[in-house]
Design a protein around this motif. Structure first.
Motif, PDB file in Angstrom:
ATOM      1  N   ALA A   1       0.834  -1.214   0.000  1.00 35.53           N
ATOM      2  CA  ALA A   1       0.000   0.000   0.000  1.00 35.53           C
ATOM      3  C   ALA A   1       0.868   1.263   0.000  1.00 35.53           C
ATOM      4  O   ALA A   1       0.585   2.225   0.696  1.00 35.53           O
ATOM      5  CB  ALA A   1      -0.983  -0.012   1.172  1.00 35.53           C
ATOM      6  N   ARG A   2       1.920   1.215  -0.805  1.00 31.08           N
ATOM      7  CA  ARG A   2       2.850   2.340  -0.961  1.00 31.08           C
ATOM      8  C   ARG A   2       3.358   2.861   0.384  1.00 31.08           C
ATOM      9  O   ARG A   2       3.543   4.066   0.566  1.00 31.08           O
ATOM     10  CB  ARG A   2       2.209   3.444  -1.799  1.00 31.08           C
ATOM     11  CG  ARG A   2       1.984   2.968  -3.241  1.00 31.08           C
ATOM     12  CD  ARG A   2       1.777   4.055  -4.238  1.00 31.08           C
ATOM     13  NE  ARG A   2       1.969   3.524  -5.586  1.00 31.08           N
ATOM     14  CZ  ARG A   2       1.363   3.991  -6.668  1.00 31.08           C
ATOM     15  NH1 ARG A   2       0.528   5.008  -6.578  1.00 31.08           N
ATOM     16  NH2 ARG A   2       1.595   3.479  -7.847  1.00 31.08           N
ATOM     17  N   GLY A   3       3.540   1.947   1.310  1.00 30.62           N
ATOM     18  CA  GLY A   3       4.141   2.302   2.602  1.00 30.62           C
ATOM     19  C   GLY A   3       3.128   2.496   3.723  1.00 30.62           C
ATOM     20  O   GLY A   3       3.492   2.611   4.894  1.00 30.62           O
ATOM     21  N   LYS A   4       1.831   2.481   3.385  1.00 29.92           N
ATOM     22  CA  LYS A   4       0.800   2.742   4.394  1.00 29.92           C
ATOM     23  C   LYS A   4       0.802   1.686   5.511  1.00 29.92           C
ATOM     24  O   LYS A   4       0.443   1.983   6.656  1.00 29.92           O
ATOM     25  CB  LYS A   4      -0.566   2.755   3.691  1.00 29.92           C
ATOM     26  CG  LYS A   4      -1.646   3.500   4.414  1.00 29.92           C
ATOM     27  CD  LYS A   4      -2.935   3.550   3.604  1.00 29.92           C
ATOM     28  CE  LYS A   4      -4.124   3.642   4.548  1.00 29.92           C
ATOM     29  NZ  LYS A   4      -5.366   3.196   3.923  1.00 29.92           N
ATOM     30  N   VAL A   5       1.221   0.450   5.178  1.00 24.79           N
ATOM     31  CA  VAL A   5       1.205  -0.612   6.199  1.00 24.79           C
ATOM     32  C   VAL A   5       2.178  -0.320   7.347  1.00 24.79           C
ATOM     33  O   VAL A   5       2.035  -0.869   8.433  1.00 24.79           O
ATOM     34  CB  VAL A   5       1.527  -2.000   5.600  1.00 24.79           C
ATOM     35  CG1 VAL A   5       0.511  -2.395   4.540  1.00 24.79           C
ATOM     36  CG2 VAL A   5       2.940  -2.071   5.043  1.00 24.79           C
ATOM     37  N   LEU A   6       3.156   0.562   7.084  1.00 24.86           N
ATOM     38  CA  LEU A   6       4.184   0.826   8.103  1.00 24.86           C
ATOM     39  C   LEU A   6       3.597   1.395   9.395  1.00 24.86           C
ATOM     40  O   LEU A   6       4.099   1.147  10.485  1.00 24.86           O
ATOM     41  CB  LEU A   6       5.249   1.787   7.553  1.00 24.86           C
ATOM     42  CG  LEU A   6       6.114   1.243   6.416  1.00 24.86           C
ATOM     43  CD1 LEU A   6       6.979   2.332   5.819  1.00 24.86           C
ATOM     44  CD2 LEU A   6       6.968   0.091   6.908  1.00 24.86           C
ATOM     45  N   GLY A   7       2.513   2.167   9.273  1.00 23.40           N
ATOM     46  CA  GLY A   7       1.946   2.795  10.474  1.00 23.40           C
ATOM     47  C   GLY A   7       0.719   2.070  10.994  1.00 23.40           C
ATOM     48  O   GLY A   7      -0.013   2.611  11.829  1.00 23.40           O
ATOM     49  N   ASP A   8       0.490   0.852  10.536  1.00 23.93           N
ATOM     50  CA  ASP A   8      -0.750   0.155  10.924  1.00 23.93           C
ATOM     51  C   ASP A   8      -0.595  -0.548  12.283  1.00 23.93           C
ATOM     52  O   ASP A   8       0.306  -1.368  12.456  1.00 23.93           O
ATOM     53  CB  ASP A   8      -1.105  -0.880   9.855  1.00 23.93           C
ATOM     54  CG  ASP A   8      -2.481  -1.448  10.082  1.00 23.93           C
ATOM     55  OD1 ASP A   8      -3.413  -1.020   9.384  1.00 23.93           O
ATOM     56  OD2 ASP A   8      -2.632  -2.314  10.983  1.00 23.93           O
ATOM     57  N   PRO A   9      -1.492  -0.239  13.251  1.00 24.84           N
ATOM     58  CA  PRO A   9      -1.333  -0.846  14.582  1.00 24.84           C
ATOM     59  C   PRO A   9      -1.502  -2.355  14.593  1.00 24.84           C
ATOM     60  O   PRO A   9      -0.775  -3.058  15.312  1.00 24.84           O
ATOM     61  CB  PRO A   9      -2.429  -0.164  15.423  1.00 24.84           C
ATOM     62  CG  PRO A   9      -3.311   0.573  14.472  1.00 24.84           C
ATOM     63  CD  PRO A   9      -2.586   0.740  13.174  1.00 24.84           C
TER      64      PRO A   9
ATOM     65  N   PRO B   1       6.565  -4.477   9.496  1.00 23.43           N
ATOM     66  CA  PRO B   1       5.198  -4.517   8.945  1.00 23.43           C
ATOM     67  C   PRO B   1       5.182  -4.887   7.463  1.00 23.43           C
ATOM     68  O   PRO B   1       4.265  -5.565   6.985  1.00 23.43           O
ATOM     69  CB  PRO B   1       4.707  -3.067   9.143  1.00 23.43           C
ATOM     70  CG  PRO B   1       5.526  -2.537  10.271  1.00 23.43           C
ATOM     71  CD  PRO B   1       6.864  -3.189  10.149  1.00 23.43           C
ATOM     72  N   THR B   2       6.201  -4.470   6.733  1.00 27.80           N
ATOM     73  CA  THR B   2       6.284  -4.821   5.313  1.00 27.80           C
ATOM     74  C   THR B   2       6.427  -6.334   5.148  1.00 27.80           C
ATOM     75  O   THR B   2       5.770  -6.947   4.296  1.00 27.80           O
ATOM     76  CB  THR B   2       7.505  -4.112   4.685  1.00 27.80           C
ATOM     77  OG1 THR B   2       7.426  -2.741   5.003  1.00 27.80           O
ATOM     78  CG2 THR B   2       7.543  -4.281   3.194  1.00 27.80           C
ATOM     79  N   GLN B   3       7.289  -6.927   5.958  1.00 29.42           N
ATOM     80  CA  GLN B   3       7.485  -8.378   5.871  1.00 29.42           C
ATOM     81  C   GLN B   3       6.191  -9.132   6.203  1.00 29.42           C
ATOM     82  O   GLN B   3       5.842 -10.100   5.528  1.00 29.42           O
ATOM     83  CB  GLN B   3       8.620  -8.818   6.804  1.00 29.42           C
ATOM     84  CG  GLN B   3       9.995  -8.371   6.308  1.00 29.42           C
ATOM     85  CD  GLN B   3      11.077  -8.566   7.360  1.00 29.42           C
ATOM     86  OE1 GLN B   3      10.961  -8.095   8.491  1.00 29.42           O
ATOM     87  NE2 GLN B   3      12.131  -9.263   6.998  1.00 29.42           N
TER      88      GLN B   3
ATOM     89  N   GLU C   1      15.175  -6.927   2.983  1.00 29.08           N
ATOM     90  CA  GLU C   1      14.150  -7.146   4.020  1.00 29.08           C
ATOM     91  C   GLU C   1      12.885  -7.757   3.384  1.00 29.08           C
ATOM     92  O   GLU C   1      12.300  -8.697   3.918  1.00 29.08           O
ATOM     93  CB  GLU C   1      13.830  -5.776   4.643  1.00 29.08           C
ATOM     94  CG  GLU C   1      12.729  -5.788   5.681  1.00 29.08           C
ATOM     95  CD  GLU C   1      12.378  -4.360   6.099  1.00 29.08           C
ATOM     96  OE1 GLU C   1      13.281  -3.517   6.264  1.00 29.08           O
ATOM     97  OE2 GLU C   1      11.174  -4.090   6.260  1.00 29.08           O
ATOM     98  N   ASN C   2      12.487  -7.244   2.232  1.00 35.81           N
ATOM     99  CA  ASN C   2      11.236  -7.684   1.601  1.00 35.81           C
ATOM    100  C   ASN C   2      11.295  -9.121   1.086  1.00 35.81           C
ATOM    101  O   ASN C   2      10.269  -9.694   0.735  1.00 35.81           O
ATOM    102  CB  ASN C   2      10.851  -6.733   0.454  1.00 35.81           C
ATOM    103  CG  ASN C   2      10.551  -5.325   0.954  1.00 35.81           C
ATOM    104  OD1 ASN C   2      10.451  -5.096   2.156  1.00 35.81           O
ATOM    105  ND2 ASN C   2      10.424  -4.384   0.042  1.00 35.81           N
ATOM    106  N   LEU C   3      12.503  -9.665   1.069  1.00 35.68           N
ATOM    107  CA  LEU C   3      12.678 -11.039   0.592  1.00 35.68           C
ATOM    108  C   LEU C   3      12.810 -12.022   1.767  1.00 35.68           C
ATOM    109  O   LEU C   3      12.730 -13.225   1.578  1.00 35.68           O
ATOM    110  CB  LEU C   3      13.952 -11.084  -0.269  1.00 35.68           C
ATOM    111  CG  LEU C   3      14.118 -12.162  -1.319  1.00 35.68           C
ATOM    112  CD1 LEU C   3      12.947 -12.185  -2.292  1.00 35.68           C
ATOM    113  CD2 LEU C   3      15.428 -11.942  -2.072  1.00 35.68           C
ATOM    114  N   ALA C   4      13.009 -11.485   2.975  1.00 33.50           N
ATOM    115  CA  ALA C   4      13.244 -12.338   4.151  1.00 33.50           C
ATOM    116  C   ALA C   4      11.897 -12.656   4.812  1.00 33.50           C
ATOM    117  O   ALA C   4      11.465 -11.974   5.741  1.00 33.50           O
ATOM    118  CB  ALA C   4      14.183 -11.622   5.125  1.00 33.50           C
TER     119      ALA C   4
END
Ligand SMILES: NC(=O)c1ccc[n+]([C@@H]2O[C@H](COP(=O)([O-])OP(=O)(O)OC[C@H]3O[C@@H](n4cnc5c(N)ncnc54)[C@H](OP(=O)(O)O)[C@@H]3O)[C@@H](O)[C@H]2O)c1
Length: 273
Positions: free
Chosen positions: A187-195, A208-210, A236-239
Motif C-alpha cells: 500500500a505504498r508504505g501505508k502498512v508501516l503505520g498500521d497498529p 510490517p512490510t514483511q 528485508e522484503n525477501l526475508a
C-alpha cells in the motif's frame, strides 16, 4: 522461493517492482535484487526504464531461464500493428530475446479487445513472450480475454494489499487457473503505520512490510511485486521465513475494505468491488 503455477507459467511469488525507479537507480536496484535472490522483475513500457532494467538484468549475469521478466504495453499501442511494434521495441530496450510475461497494462476504451488479444497471441506465437496476461481487468473483461485468447491467460495484475478487498477477482483468477499478481502490495508504505500489522510484526520480530508480504503470498495463487529504491529494504522484503498464525492472518484479512483503492486513473474500468 515460493513459485505460483498458473496455466503453465511458473511465477516466483515475490517479484521486484520497478515503477518510478529511474536511470542508474533502476539498473543498480535490479542488479542487486537479482544478486540477493529475487528471480522475478516487473517493468512496463510506461515506466520508461526498460533499458535500465535490462542493463541491471545483464549485469547480474544469471542464466536467462533463472529470471522471470514481465513487461506491459500501454493501451495507446493496442491496435494490431502498433502492438506488434511496441512488443518488439520492449525486447530491444530490455536487450532480451523474449520476456516471460507480456501484459495488457490497462483495458482500452477505444480498441476492441479482440484486436489486441490477436496481437498478444502473435507475440506469444512468435516467441516475443513465453506467457501472456492482463492487468487492471475486471472479471467480465478477464472472461472476454480468456474466451478470445488462444494462448492461456496466466494472470491479472491488480492492486491488492491489506486495505483493499479483492476476494471476487481473486476467486475468479483461481477458477480460471490464473495467478493474481498484487501491485502496491505494501500500500505504498501505508502498512508501516498500521497498529494491527505492527503488533503482528513485533510478535515475530520482523517489519510490517514483511508481515504484509508473507500474508499476501500465503494466499492461493497470489504473487506480490514490492518496489523499493533501497537495497537494505529489498533484502528485508525477501526475508519472509516466518509463519503467521491463523488468528494473525484473520486480523489482517479484516483490515480490507471496498474503499481502500490507491490507484485510479482516467481509463480505469468500473471495478468489481
Ligand atoms: N499494473 C499496474 O497498473 C501497476 C500499478 C502500480 C504498480 N505496479 C507495479 O507494482 C509495483 C509495486 O507497487 P508500488 O511501487 O506502486 O507500491 P509498493 O510496492 O506498495 O510501495 C512502494 C513504496 O514502499 C516503500 N518501501 C518498500 N519497501 C519498504 C520497506 N521494507 N520499508 C519501508 N518502506 C518500503 C518504497 O520506498 P523506498 O523506495 O524509499 O524504499 C516505496 O515508496 C510497482 O513498482 C510496479 O512494478 C503496477
Amino acid at each position: 522461493m515460493k513459485i505460483v503455477e498458473a496455466n503453465g507459467a511458473r511465477i516466483p511469488a515475490i517479484g521486484f517492482g520497478t515503477w518510478d525507479l529511474r536511470g542508474e537507480t533502476a539498473t543498480t536496484m535490479v542488479e542487486s535484487a537479482l544478486e540477493m535472490g529475487y528471480r522475478h522483475i516487473d517493468t512496463a513500457q510506461s515506466y520508461d526504464n526498460e533499458r535500465e532494467v535490462g542493463r541491471g538484468i545483464a549485469k547480474a549475469g544469471l542464466k536467462r531461464d533463472e529470471v522471470f521478466v514481465t513487461t506491459k504495453i500501454w493501451p495507446d499501442a493496442f491496435t494490431g500493428e502498433e502492438f506488434r511494434r511496441a512488443a518488439q521495441e520492449s525486447l530491444e530496450r530490455l536487450k532480451l530475446e523474449c520476456v516471460d510475461l507480456l501484459l495488457l497494462h490497462w483495458p482500452s476504451k477505444e480498441v476492441p479487445l479482440a484486436e489486441t488479444i490477436e496481437a498478444l497471441n502473435w507475440a506469444e506465437a512468435s516467441g516475443i513472450t513465453r506467457h501472456v496476461g492482463v492487468s487492471n481487468f475486471t472479471i467480465a473483461m478477464m472472461d472476454e480475454a480468456v474466451r478470445l485468447s488462444t494462448a492461456p491467460i496466466v494472470c491479472n495484475q491488480v492492486e491488492y494489499h491489506p486495505y483493499l478487498l479483492q476476494d471476487r477477482v481473486h476467486a475468479a483468477c483461481r477458477a480460471r487457473g490464473m495467478a493474481m499478481t498484487a501491485y502496491c502490495p505494501i500500500a505504498r508504505g501505508k502498512v508501516l503505520g498500521d497498529p494491527v500489522i505492527g503488533r503482528v510484526a513485533a510478535a515475530h520480530g520482523v517489519s510490517p512490510t514483511q508481515v504484509t508480504l508473507r500474508w499476501l503470498i500465503d494466499q492461493d495463487g497470489v504473487v506480490a511485486i514490492p518496489r523499493t529504491s533501497r537495497a537494505e529494504r529489498a533484502e528485508e522484503n525477501l526475508a519472509l521465513d516466518f509463519v503467521l498464525t491463523a488468528q494473525e492472518t484473520a486480523e489482517i484479512d479484516g483490515l480490507r475494505s471496498k474503499n481502500g483503492r490507491l490507484v485510479n486513473i482516467a481509463q480505469a474500468p468500473e471495478w468489481d468491488v
